[in-house]
Design a protein around this motif. Structure first.
Motif, PDB file in Angstrom:
ATOM      1  N   VAL A 138       0.882  -1.189   0.023  1.00 19.16           N
ATOM      2  CA  VAL A 138      -0.106  -0.143  -0.029  1.00 19.16           C
ATOM      3  C   VAL A 138       0.746   1.163   0.032  1.00 19.16           C
ATOM      4  CG1 VAL A 138      -0.142   0.095   2.646  1.00 19.16           C
ATOM      5  CG2 VAL A 138      -1.869   1.127   0.902  1.00 19.16           C
ATOM      6  N   VAL A 139       2.048   1.107   0.304  1.00 19.86           N
ATOM      7  CA  VAL A 139       2.920   2.413   0.471  1.00 19.86           C
ATOM      8  C   VAL A 139       3.674   2.576  -0.777  1.00 19.86           C
ATOM      9  CG1 VAL A 139       5.049   3.183   1.328  1.00 19.86           C
ATOM     10  CG2 VAL A 139       3.719   1.946   3.050  1.00 19.86           C
ATOM     11  N   LEU A 140       3.754   1.517  -1.412  1.00 18.81           N
ATOM     12  CA  LEU A 140       4.375   1.600  -2.841  1.00 18.81           C
ATOM     13  C   LEU A 140       3.366   2.018  -3.798  1.00 18.81           C
ATOM     14  CD1 LEU A 140       6.716  -1.520  -3.249  1.00 18.81           C
ATOM     15  CD2 LEU A 140       7.515   0.567  -2.708  1.00 18.81           C
ATOM     16  N   GLU A 141       2.163   1.510  -3.591  1.00 14.92           N
ATOM     17  CA  GLU A 141       0.932   2.003  -4.382  1.00 14.92           C
ATOM     18  C   GLU A 141       0.667   3.636  -4.227  1.00 14.92           C
ATOM     19  OE1 GLU A 141      -2.306  -0.402  -3.096  1.00 14.92           O
ATOM     20  OE2 GLU A 141      -1.346  -2.344  -4.047  1.00 14.92           O
ATOM     21  N   ALA A 142       0.912   3.986  -2.902  1.00  9.40           N
ATOM     22  CA  ALA A 142       0.754   5.489  -2.647  1.00  9.40           C
ATOM     23  C   ALA A 142       1.773   6.111  -3.331  1.00  9.40           C
ATOM     24  CB  ALA A 142       0.738   5.621  -1.164  1.00  9.40           C
ATOM     25  N   ARG A 143       2.900   5.883  -3.451  1.00  8.10           N
ATOM     26  CA  ARG A 143       4.104   6.383  -3.848  1.00  8.10           C
ATOM     27  C   ARG A 143       3.981   6.653  -5.338  1.00  8.10           C
ATOM     28  NH1 ARG A 143      10.024   6.503  -3.118  1.00  8.10           N
ATOM     29  NH2 ARG A 143      10.990   6.381  -5.076  1.00  8.10           N
ATOM     30  N   ASP A 144       3.173   5.629  -6.144  1.00  9.15           N
ATOM     31  CA  ASP A 144       2.919   5.647  -7.671  1.00  9.15           C
ATOM     32  C   ASP A 144       1.951   6.707  -7.782  1.00  9.15           C
ATOM     33  OD1 ASP A 144       4.945   3.921  -8.253  1.00  9.15           O
ATOM     34  OD2 ASP A 144       3.848   2.107  -8.171  1.00  9.15           O
ATOM     35  N   LYS A 145       0.984   6.517  -6.978  1.00 10.18           N
ATOM     36  CA  LYS A 145      -0.266   7.459  -7.136  1.00 10.18           C
ATOM     37  C   LYS A 145       0.331   8.989  -6.880  1.00 10.18           C
ATOM     38  CE  LYS A 145      -3.723   4.185  -5.956  1.00 10.18           C
ATOM     39  NZ  LYS A 145      -4.806   3.847  -4.839  1.00 10.18           N
ATOM     40  N   ARG A 146       0.872   9.187  -5.858  1.00 13.50           N
ATOM     41  CA  ARG A 146       1.414  10.740  -5.599  1.00 13.50           C
ATOM     42  C   ARG A 146       2.315  11.299  -6.796  1.00 13.50           C
ATOM     43  NH1 ARG A 146       1.188  13.923  -0.943  1.00 13.50           N
ATOM     44  NH2 ARG A 146       2.586  15.530  -1.214  1.00 13.50           N
ATOM     45  N   ARG A 147       3.212  10.326  -7.247  1.00 13.79           N
ATOM     46  CA  ARG A 147       4.001  10.735  -8.235  1.00 13.79           C
ATOM     47  C   ARG A 147       3.383  11.046  -9.321  1.00 13.79           C
ATOM     48  NH1 ARG A 147       9.951   7.564  -8.605  1.00 13.79           N
ATOM     49  NH2 ARG A 147      10.801   8.446  -6.768  1.00 13.79           N
ATOM     50  N   ALA A 148       2.106  10.361  -9.907  1.00  9.93           N
ATOM     51  CA  ALA A 148       1.486  10.276 -11.001  1.00  9.93           C
ATOM     52  C   ALA A 148       0.688  11.763 -10.884  1.00  9.93           C
ATOM     53  CB  ALA A 148       0.414   9.416 -11.375  1.00  9.93           C
ATOM     54  N   ARG A 149       0.130  12.169  -9.511  1.00  9.47           N
ATOM     55  CA  ARG A 149      -0.743  13.328  -9.688  1.00  9.47           C
ATOM     56  C   ARG A 149       0.379  14.766  -9.556  1.00  9.47           C
ATOM     57  NH1 ARG A 149      -5.272  14.342  -6.351  1.00  9.47           N
ATOM     58  NH2 ARG A 149      -5.054  16.567  -5.261  1.00  9.47           N
ATOM     59  N   GLU A 150       1.577  14.347  -9.067  1.00 16.22           N
ATOM     60  CA  GLU A 150       2.566  15.702  -9.355  1.00 16.22           C
ATOM     61  C   GLU A 150       3.096  15.761 -10.697  1.00 16.22           C
ATOM     62  OE1 GLU A 150       5.593  14.507  -6.726  1.00 16.22           O
ATOM     63  OE2 GLU A 150       4.194  14.802  -4.873  1.00 16.22           O
ATOM     64  N   LEU A 151       2.915  14.693 -11.395  1.00 16.54           N
ATOM     65  CA  LEU A 151       3.534  14.840 -13.001  1.00 16.54           C
ATOM     66  C   LEU A 151       2.288  15.330 -13.450  1.00 16.54           C
ATOM     67  CD1 LEU A 151       5.417  14.138 -15.190  1.00 16.54           C
ATOM     68  CD2 LEU A 151       4.359  11.933 -15.200  1.00 16.54           C
ATOM     69  N   TYR A 152       1.183  15.245 -13.449  1.00 19.91           N
ATOM     70  CA  TYR A 152       0.165  15.546 -14.207  1.00 19.91           C
ATOM     71  C   TYR A 152       0.155  17.127 -13.778  1.00 19.91           C
ATOM     72  CZ  TYR A 152      -4.796  16.835 -15.342  1.00 19.91           C
ATOM     73  OH  TYR A 152      -5.851  17.331 -16.068  1.00 19.91           O
ATOM     74  N   SER A 153       0.125  17.542 -12.764  1.00 17.55           N
ATOM     75  CA  SER A 153       0.093  19.023 -12.256  1.00 17.55           C
ATOM     76  C   SER A 153       1.276  19.904 -13.194  1.00 17.55           C
ATOM     77  CB  SER A 153       0.257  19.096 -10.525  1.00 17.55           C
ATOM     78  OG  SER A 153      -1.105  18.610 -10.139  1.00 17.55           O
ATOM     79  N   ARG A 154       2.423  19.060 -12.990  1.00 17.25           N
ATOM     80  CA  ARG A 154       3.523  20.263 -13.743  1.00 17.25           C
ATOM     81  C   ARG A 154       3.168  20.182 -15.122  1.00 17.25           C
ATOM     82  NH1 ARG A 154       6.950  16.831 -10.242  1.00 17.25           N
ATOM     83  NH2 ARG A 154       7.295  15.296 -12.139  1.00 17.25           N
ATOM     84  N   VAL A 322      14.332   6.632  -0.040  1.00 21.00           N
ATOM     85  CA  VAL A 322      13.666   5.383   0.412  1.00 21.00           C
ATOM     86  C   VAL A 322      13.082   4.934  -0.658  1.00 21.00           C
ATOM     87  CG1 VAL A 322      12.169   4.391   1.986  1.00 21.00           C
ATOM     88  CG2 VAL A 322      13.747   6.171   2.733  1.00 21.00           C
ATOM     89  N   ASP A 323      13.458   3.907  -1.634  1.00 26.83           N
ATOM     90  CA  ASP A 323      12.577   3.287  -2.702  1.00 26.83           C
ATOM     91  C   ASP A 323      11.527   2.459  -2.338  1.00 26.83           C
ATOM     92  OD1 ASP A 323      13.905   0.955  -2.331  1.00 26.83           O
ATOM     93  OD2 ASP A 323      15.384   0.895  -4.011  1.00 26.83           O
ATOM     94  N   GLY A 324      11.656   1.905  -1.187  1.00 23.28           N
ATOM     95  CA  GLY A 324      10.356   0.742  -0.629  1.00 23.28           C
ATOM     96  C   GLY A 324      10.681  -0.598  -0.998  1.00 23.28           C
ATOM     97  N   HIS A 325      11.676  -1.264  -1.461  1.00 27.58           N
ATOM     98  CA  HIS A 325      12.021  -2.492  -1.867  1.00 27.58           C
ATOM     99  C   HIS A 325      12.682  -3.340  -1.061  1.00 27.58           C
ATOM    100  CE1 HIS A 325       9.923  -1.840  -5.627  1.00 27.58           C
ATOM    101  NE2 HIS A 325      10.556  -0.538  -6.058  1.00 27.58           N
TER     102      HIS A 325
END
Length: 339
Positions: A138-154, A322-325
């Protein structure tokens, strides 16, 4: 491979040790390994539910190593058990946080931000650093979602609306998260007072068991309390600032890339707190006792609420660290030790 995971949780201990065991179980079951958990899961019901989803039985803390290829111990209150585990035909993996929970093992894991030197006690592999921190899916999924959200905004220049309800949509959203323990209501109340004293507009949600005293909100401010649970990581996707303790949750926040302000609750968090603050991964608010006179904490929080760029710098540094793996790396080392 048959592995037994041993940890406990409670209102005093919190849920961090169980969280690390869940992360290992999530990586071990797709490998076809047989996994069981032994211990108490008080105060960590949502994590115990994840064991059920994975088909991992929850056994009593007295469960022995017989019949397993490896035993993973993540516990400050258990002493030297390597000889007993090895005599049962299993390898021992031991998680330690500096001197806390230290014991000889076939594989030792010290996965904090500031691993401590350890004596030569005959242990086999010693894995150190946040690269070995087991973090849940769930942490890795949140990381991916937050990155996608920030990329969209940029790319579009459009800031997506937050999923959180209530409060001023333009004011920063703040989560106060002090781990899974239930003994920090006074500290939560002090942190809420420090946020109130900033005078800055904000919507503050405290995830804590019990009912801490809420301050009278200032102009543009809102304070609410919610119970901790599985919804945390969904909230982290679009939260502007988290106020947290410097335990296992800190590494989750770093991985997701959430701007974080830290408070040190207990002695075993001191090294991680200092490493995070000195390394620019989080802003420091001091220890819990210092919140009795929260002048410094209030000033730090006021800066973070007022300056998005300051928050972004913290988040970028933390996410890169921290890459989460870590769970997969620990299991690879365990497999090598067994085979």
């Amino acid at each position: 491979m048959r592995i037994l995971l041993r940890a406990d949780s409670s209102r005093q201990i919190g849920a961090g040790h169980i969280s690390r065991m869940v992360a290992l179980a999530e990586q071990a079951t797709p490998r076809g390994w047989t996994v069981a958990f032994a211990g108490h899961t008080d105060n960590a019901d949502f994590l115990a539910a994840r064991f059920a989803e994975l088909g991992v039985p929850v056994l009593g803390p007295e469960t022995r190593a017989d019949g397993y290829d490896a035993v993973v111990v993540d516990h400050y209150g258990i002493g030297e058990v390597r000889a007993e585990v090895n005599a049962a035909g299993a390898r021992l993996v031991s998680f330690e946080d500096g001197v806390f929970g230290r014991r000889a093992a076939d594989v030792v894991v010290d996965c904090g931000l500031a691993p401590q030197p350890r004596p030569d006690d005959g242990s086999g592999s010693v894995l150190t650093g946040v690269g070995y921190a087991p973090l849940r899916q769930v942490v890795l999924e949140a990381r991916d979602k937050r990155r996608a959200r920030e990329l969209y905004s940029r790319e579009t220049g459009v800031k997506l609306p937050r999923s959180h309800d209530g409060g001023d949509a333009k004011a920063p959203h703040v989560l106060v998260v002090l781990g899974g323990g239930g003994v920090w209501q006074e500290t939560v109340a002090a942190l809420l007072e420090a946020l109130r004293a900033t005078g800055r507009p904000c919507t503050v949600e405290a995830l804590v068991r019990g009912e801490p005293t809420l301050p009278e909100p200032g102009p543009g401010q809102r304070f609410v309390v919610s119970p901790p649970g599985p919804s945390l990581h969904g909230k982290l996707v679009d939260t502007d600032l988290v106020v947290s303790a410097s335990g296992v949750t800190l590494l989750e926040l770093c991985c997701v890339g959430v701007p974080t302000a830290l408070v040190q609750l207990v002695d075993n968090q001191a090294a991680g707190y200092r490493a995070a603050v000195d390394g620019g991964l989080a802003a420091g608010l001091g220890n819990a006792a210092a919140l009795d006179s929260p002048t410094t904490a209030t000033a730090t929080l006021a800066t973070l609420l007022a300056e998005p760029a300051a928050r972004e710098r913290l988040a970028a540094t933390a996410s890169a660290a921290v890459d989460g793996h870590g769970a997969a790396r620990v299991l690879d080392a365990l497999e090598g030790a067994v085979r």
